[in-house]
Scaffold this active site. Structure first.
Site, PDB file in Angstrom:
ATOM      1  N   LYS A   8       0.852  -1.205   0.000  1.00 21.63           N
ATOM      2  CA  LYS A   8       0.000   0.000   0.000  1.00 21.63           C
ATOM      3  C   LYS A   8       0.875   1.239   0.000  1.00 21.63           C
ATOM      4  CE  LYS A   8       0.951   1.254   4.452  1.00 21.63           C
ATOM      5  NZ  LYS A   8       1.792   2.370   4.802  1.00 21.63           N
ATOM      6  N   ASP A 138      -2.450  -1.390  10.799  1.00 21.72           N
ATOM      7  CA  ASP A 138      -2.626  -1.362   9.333  1.00 21.72           C
ATOM      8  C   ASP A 138      -3.285  -2.633   8.789  1.00 21.72           C
ATOM      9  OD1 ASP A 138      -1.534   1.112   9.041  1.00 21.72           O
ATOM     10  OD2 ASP A 138       0.387   0.432   8.204  1.00 21.72           O
TER      11      ASP A 138
HETATM   12  P1  ATP Z   1       4.873  -0.768   9.554  1.00 26.38           P
HETATM   13  O1  ATP Z   1       3.649  -1.625   9.417  1.00 26.38           O
HETATM   14  O2  ATP Z   1       5.583  -0.911  10.877  1.00 26.38           O
HETATM   15  O3  ATP Z   1       4.671   0.630   9.101  1.00 26.38           O
HETATM   16  P2  ATP Z   1       6.378  -1.214   7.160  1.00 26.38           P
HETATM   17  O4  ATP Z   1       5.244  -1.265   6.223  1.00 26.38           O
HETATM   18  O5  ATP Z   1       7.264  -0.013   7.082  1.00 26.38           O
HETATM   19  O6  ATP Z   1       5.913  -1.430   8.630  1.00 26.38           O
HETATM   20  P3  ATP Z   1       7.086  -4.016   7.075  1.00 26.38           P
HETATM   21  O7  ATP Z   1       7.680  -4.526   5.818  1.00 26.38           O
HETATM   22  O8  ATP Z   1       5.703  -4.427   7.404  1.00 26.38           O
HETATM   23  O9  ATP Z   1       7.288  -2.456   7.031  1.00 26.38           O
HETATM   24  O10 ATP Z   1       8.093  -4.452   8.256  1.00 26.38           O
HETATM   25  C1  ATP Z   1       8.175  -3.852   9.511  1.00 26.38           C
HETATM   26  C2  ATP Z   1       8.966  -4.770  10.444  1.00 26.38           C
HETATM   27  O11 ATP Z   1       8.111  -5.865  10.812  1.00 26.38           O
HETATM   28  C3  ATP Z   1      10.200  -5.405   9.819  1.00 26.38           C
HETATM   29  O12 ATP Z   1      11.339  -4.743  10.251  1.00 26.38           O
HETATM   30  C4  ATP Z   1      10.199  -6.852  10.293  1.00 26.38           C
HETATM   31  O13 ATP Z   1      11.200  -7.075  11.273  1.00 26.38           O
HETATM   32  C5  ATP Z   1       8.843  -7.055  10.966  1.00 26.38           C
HETATM   33  N1  ATP Z   1       8.023  -8.139  10.371  1.00 26.38           N
HETATM   34  C6  ATP Z   1       7.320  -9.048  11.046  1.00 26.38           C
HETATM   35  N2  ATP Z   1       6.644  -9.845  10.221  1.00 26.38           N
HETATM   36  C7  ATP Z   1       6.898  -9.449   8.965  1.00 26.38           C
HETATM   37  C8  ATP Z   1       6.479  -9.881   7.690  1.00 26.38           C
HETATM   38  N3  ATP Z   1       5.651 -10.918   7.524  1.00 26.38           N
HETATM   39  N4  ATP Z   1       6.946  -9.204   6.623  1.00 26.38           N
HETATM   40  C9  ATP Z   1       7.763  -8.132   6.775  1.00 26.38           C
HETATM   41  N5  ATP Z   1       8.214  -7.698   7.961  1.00 26.38           N
HETATM   42  C10 ATP Z   1       7.780  -8.335   9.060  1.00 26.38           C
END
Ligand code: ATP
Length: 293
Positions: A8, A138
């Protein structure tokens, strides 16, 4: 079962306050884009296990897909008396991690939707959205499956479709950002950030990049990462009508009115070795895609 789950972007993100439990409240327009992770569920394996193609993603109980599966099975047992079943959850990661693109939340939503399908939809939409919120703010959006204006901590969702067909160029600058750290710095930087986003009553309006692009987290992120400012400016220099940090970063995206301009921009930015470039479409309607085998 295979589930494709999208990333997203936040087409605007206003931080409107902070609840007594320390969660920040938002007003955000969220829209899926077609960068997909592939989540595969294999049943009959005894225990619950996560395997991910990206070494930066934890494969233990902290993985959001794992947490979603555990929460689902627990609720299924409590509410419907169904015996707990394990699964191998394999995540083929294409969505950049810790990049403001919601990959982990999308994986969690995929698991909830996939398990609900497997057990004959024991939970209705409201129940599934409530389970999703327990995993992360989210996650409900990815269950909702449509472009939406999110309020509360992200759980109050109203669909929004007045969006022109912008062409998107997205830069992942190769930086991982912790969302929690960004909010912590926002708290330190601002003593009072309760604002009244009067201009964002968008219900009857068409989203206009020139007017509505805004992300209250940019100042915090930009002060620590000048290379992300460069990425945003580069998109503007290459003809984007607007450019913005997505979520808490690190990705930035540019919106273009002209397809050729977007293609040209992507082509000329592709030679920066530190960046990964995408030209995803905005998905107004549609979320996770389940394929059963
Ligand atoms: P947020 O939802 O915190 O804004 P984001 O969209 O910036 O996150 P994500 O790719 O969802 O980023 O990853 C955030 C953190 O969540 C990563 O650093 C990772 O350690 C952890 N994490 C846990 N499960 C997952 C997953 N299935 N995929 C990606 N990251 C994950």
């Amino acid at each position: 079962m295979e589930i494709l789950c999208p990333a997203k972007v936040n087409l605007f993100l206003h931080v409107t306050g902070k609840r007594p439990d320390d969660y920040h409240t938002l007003l955000s327009l969220m829209c899926n884009i077609d960068i997909w992770d592939r989540v595969t569920l294999r049943f009959g394996t005894g225990s619950m296990r996560v395997i991910c193609t990206d070494p930066d993603v934890p494969e233990d109980q902290t993985n959001l897909a794992y947490r979603a599966a555990e929460r689902f099975m627990c609720q299924l047992g409590d509410q419907h008396g169904v015996k707990r079943e394990g699964a191998d959850i394999t995540i083929d990661k294409q969505i950049p991690v810790a990049a403001g693109l919601g990959g982990g939340s999308s994986n969690a939503a995929a698991v909830l939707c996939g398990l609900n399908r497997r057990y004959g939809n024991p939970f209705n939409r409201q129940e599934l959205l409530a389970l999703a919120l327990e995993i992360g703010a989210d996650v409900p959006f990815f269950i909702f499956g449509k472009a939406a204006i999110a309020t509360g901590i992200g759980e109050r969702l109203v669909s929004f479709s007045n969006l022109r067909p912008y062409y998107v160029v997205l830069i992942y600058p190769g930086i991982r950002i912790s969302t929690a750290e960004v909010y912590k710095k926002l708290d330190i930087g601002l003593t009072k950030y309760k604002k009244e986003p009067k201009e964002i009553r968008l219900e009857d309006q068409v989203y206009d990049a020139a007017l509505h692009l805004c992300n209250d987290l940019e100042s915090v992120v930009f002060s620590s990462f000048p290379e992300i400012v460069d990425a945003k400016n580069t998109l503007l220099e290459h003809g984007a009508v607007g450019a913005l940090l997505s979520g808490s970063g690190s990705s930035v995206f540019g919106l273009f009115e002209d397809m050729t301009a977007a293609q040209d921009a992507k082509r000329s930015l592709d030679n920066n070795a530190a960046w990964k470039l995408f030209s995803p479409q905005l998905i107004m309607d549609g979320g996770c895609r389940i394929q059963e085998h």
